[in-house]
Motif scaffolding. Structure first.
Motif, mmCIF file in Angstrom:
data_model
loop_
_atom_site.group_PDB
_atom_site.id
_atom_site.type_symbol
_atom_site.label_atom_id
_atom_site.label_comp_id
_atom_site.label_asym_id
_atom_site.label_seq_id
_atom_site.Cartn_x
_atom_site.Cartn_y
_atom_site.Cartn_z
ATOM 1 N N LEU A 299 1.192 -0.911 -0.197
ATOM 2 C CA LEU A 299 0.506 0.275 -0.105
ATOM 3 C C LEU A 299 0.838 1.533 -0.404
ATOM 4 O O LEU A 299 0.717 2.283 -0.956
ATOM 5 C CB LEU A 299 -0.972 -0.155 1.038
ATOM 6 C CG LEU A 299 -2.132 1.191 1.223
ATOM 7 C CD1 LEU A 299 -2.219 1.443 -0.268
ATOM 8 C CD2 LEU A 299 -2.834 1.201 2.946
ATOM 9 N N GLN A 300 1.922 1.050 0.711
ATOM 10 C CA GLN A 300 2.668 2.291 0.500
ATOM 11 C C GLN A 300 3.517 2.482 -0.392
ATOM 12 O O GLN A 300 3.641 3.561 -1.421
ATOM 13 C CB GLN A 300 3.934 1.963 1.285
ATOM 14 C CG GLN A 300 4.379 3.641 2.155
ATOM 15 C CD GLN A 300 5.638 2.989 3.000
ATOM 16 O OE1 GLN A 300 5.493 2.315 4.234
ATOM 17 N NE2 GLN A 300 7.041 3.854 3.432
ATOM 18 N N ASP A 301 3.849 1.784 -1.666
ATOM 19 C CA ASP A 301 4.363 1.643 -2.082
ATOM 20 C C ASP A 301 3.242 2.465 -3.571
ATOM 21 O O ASP A 301 4.050 2.944 -4.306
ATOM 22 C CB ASP A 301 5.042 0.750 -3.425
ATOM 23 C CG ASP A 301 6.251 -0.395 -2.004
ATOM 24 O OD1 ASP A 301 7.016 1.010 -0.972
ATOM 25 O OD2 ASP A 301 6.735 -1.179 -1.889
ATOM 26 N N ALA A 302 1.846 1.509 -3.365
ATOM 27 C CA ALA A 302 0.909 1.944 -4.682
ATOM 28 C C ALA A 302 0.873 3.654 -4.228
ATOM 29 O O ALA A 302 0.527 4.660 -5.271
ATOM 30 C CB ALA A 302 0.319 1.378 -3.949
ATOM 31 N N LEU A 303 1.038 4.149 -3.333
ATOM 32 C CA LEU A 303 0.460 5.577 -2.611
ATOM 33 C C LEU A 303 1.789 6.517 -3.391
ATOM 34 O O LEU A 303 1.408 7.542 -3.574
ATOM 35 C CB LEU A 303 0.151 5.998 -0.821
ATOM 36 C CG LEU A 303 -1.108 5.502 -0.743
ATOM 37 C CD1 LEU A 303 -1.293 5.019 1.256
ATOM 38 C CD2 LEU A 303 -2.132 5.868 -1.412
ATOM 39 N N ALA A 304 3.089 5.755 -3.007
ATOM 40 C CA ALA A 304 3.997 6.607 -3.416
ATOM 41 C C ALA A 304 3.899 6.841 -4.983
ATOM 42 O O ALA A 304 4.492 7.932 -5.140
ATOM 43 C CB ALA A 304 5.300 6.242 -2.968
ATOM 44 N N ALA A 305 3.707 5.607 -5.714
ATOM 45 C CA ALA A 305 3.386 5.637 -6.757
ATOM 46 C C ALA A 305 2.693 6.028 -7.421
ATOM 47 O O ALA A 305 2.793 6.399 -9.056
ATOM 48 C CB ALA A 305 4.033 4.419 -7.610
ATOM 49 N N ALA A 306 1.086 6.613 -6.702
ATOM 50 C CA ALA A 306 0.190 6.934 -7.357
ATOM 51 C C ALA A 306 -0.032 7.908 -7.499
ATOM 52 O O ALA A 306 0.802 8.990 -7.966
ATOM 53 C CB ALA A 306 -0.845 7.128 -6.891
ATOM 54 N N ASP A 307 -0.570 8.616 -9.731
ATOM 55 C CA ASP A 307 -0.147 10.020 -10.136
ATOM 56 C C ASP A 307 -1.511 10.552 -9.883
ATOM 57 O O ASP A 307 -2.375 9.564 -8.790
ATOM 58 C CB ASP A 307 0.101 10.449 -11.181
ATOM 59 C CG ASP A 307 -0.945 9.631 -11.802
ATOM 60 O OD1 ASP A 307 -1.960 8.895 -11.449
ATOM 61 O OD2 ASP A 307 -0.585 8.609 -13.816
ATOM 62 N N LEU B 211 -6.301 10.557 0.310
ATOM 63 C CA LEU B 211 -4.868 9.807 0.000
ATOM 64 C C LEU B 211 -4.615 10.659 -1.107
ATOM 65 O O LEU B 211 -3.080 9.839 -1.136
ATOM 66 C CB LEU B 211 -6.311 9.040 -1.347
ATOM 67 C CG LEU B 211 -7.383 7.450 -0.961
ATOM 68 C CD1 LEU B 211 -7.936 7.107 -1.990
ATOM 69 C CD2 LEU B 211 -6.333 6.484 -0.584
ATOM 70 N N ASN B 212 -4.827 11.899 -1.778
ATOM 71 C CA ASN B 212 -4.304 12.743 -2.299
ATOM 72 C C ASN B 212 -2.802 12.967 -0.992
ATOM 73 O O ASN B 212 -1.595 12.590 -1.027
ATOM 74 C CB ASN B 212 -4.101 14.156 -2.482
ATOM 75 C CG ASN B 212 -3.089 14.440 -3.821
ATOM 76 O OD1 ASN B 212 -2.574 14.227 -4.350
ATOM 77 N ND2 ASN B 212 -3.284 15.855 -3.268
ATOM 78 N N ASP B 213 -3.133 13.214 0.200
ATOM 79 C CA ASP B 213 -2.402 13.734 0.962
ATOM 80 C C ASP B 213 -1.334 12.390 1.346
ATOM 81 O O ASP B 213 -0.196 12.559 1.712
ATOM 82 C CB ASP B 213 -2.612 14.212 2.407
ATOM 83 C CG ASP B 213 -3.535 15.889 2.176
ATOM 84 O OD1 ASP B 213 -3.746 16.252 0.594
ATOM 85 O OD2 ASP B 213 -4.693 16.283 3.085
ATOM 86 N N LEU B 214 -2.073 10.938 1.664
ATOM 87 C CA LEU B 214 -0.694 9.796 1.797
ATOM 88 C C LEU B 214 0.063 10.142 0.907
ATOM 89 O O LEU B 214 0.537 9.760 1.391
ATOM 90 C CB LEU B 214 -2.093 9.162 2.371
ATOM 91 C CG LEU B 214 -2.615 8.859 3.627
ATOM 92 C CD1 LEU B 214 -4.296 8.115 3.244
ATOM 93 C CD2 LEU B 214 -1.710 9.141 5.105
ATOM 94 N N ALA B 215 -0.712 9.990 -0.200
ATOM 95 C CA ALA B 215 0.525 9.829 -1.878
ATOM 96 C C ALA B 215 1.304 11.079 -1.567
ATOM 97 O O ALA B 215 2.776 10.670 -1.527
ATOM 98 C CB ALA B 215 -0.513 9.894 -2.517
ATOM 99 N N GLY B 216 1.391 12.238 -0.874
ATOM 100 C CA GLY B 216 2.210 12.471 -0.751
ATOM 101 C C GLY B 216 3.347 12.614 0.261
ATOM 102 O O GLY B 216 4.806 12.630 -0.146
#
Length: 145
Positions: free
Chosen positions: A84-92, A123-128
């Motif tokens: 999940l962490q990797d998916a969030l980090a890679a998400a555009d 989700l945007n904040d978590l991805a950041g």
């Protein structure tokens, strides 16, 4: 349902667990949210991002409980899976919007109304946050009270 939810990144379970009693404020940069079932959300987000089923994730004990000193009666510390962490980090941006829309639909199917804009912002904040620590030996944690 969690009343206070704070996501943060820490270098280890030990470092993260040190803040279980009072939360991450003052020790780690954190994002604050409230009023949703964060354990269920972590499972649903991972399922949407990775295609793994809810039951499969439950069977492998996702999300992992790092600290629960009051056996569910007080603050609890969870860690997001590395997938999940990797998916969030890679998400555009478009992937974040897609996942948030699917999550809102899942919540609606269970009778829970969740504003799409809020879901996207979470989700945007978590991805950041996850992206900022990408490639380092840090993990994404969630403290709830």
């Amino acid at each position: 349902m969690s009343i206070i939810i704070k996501f943060f990144v820490a270098p280890s379970h030990r470092a993260a667990a040190a803040v279980v009693d009072g939360g991450p404020d003052g020790t780690f940069e954190s994002l604050s949210f409230g009023n949703f079932d964060v354990e269920e959300a972590l499972i649903e987000w991972e399922g949407i991002f990775t295609g793994r089923s809810f039951d499969e994730l439950i069977a492998v004990d996702e999300p992992e409980v790092v600290a629960d000193p009051d056996d569910g009666e007080g603050p609890v510390l969870l860690v997001a899976s590395t997938a999940l962490q990797d998916a969030l980090a890679a998400a555009d941006r478009s992937r974040i919007i897609e996942v948030s829309q699917l999550w809102v639909r899942e919540r609606a199917a269970d009778g829970e109304v969740f504003a799409p804009e809020i879901a996207t912002q979470i989700l945007n904040d978590l991805a950041g946050l996850a992206h900022g620590f990408r490639g380092r030996e840090h993990r994404l944690y969630c403290w709830t009270a």
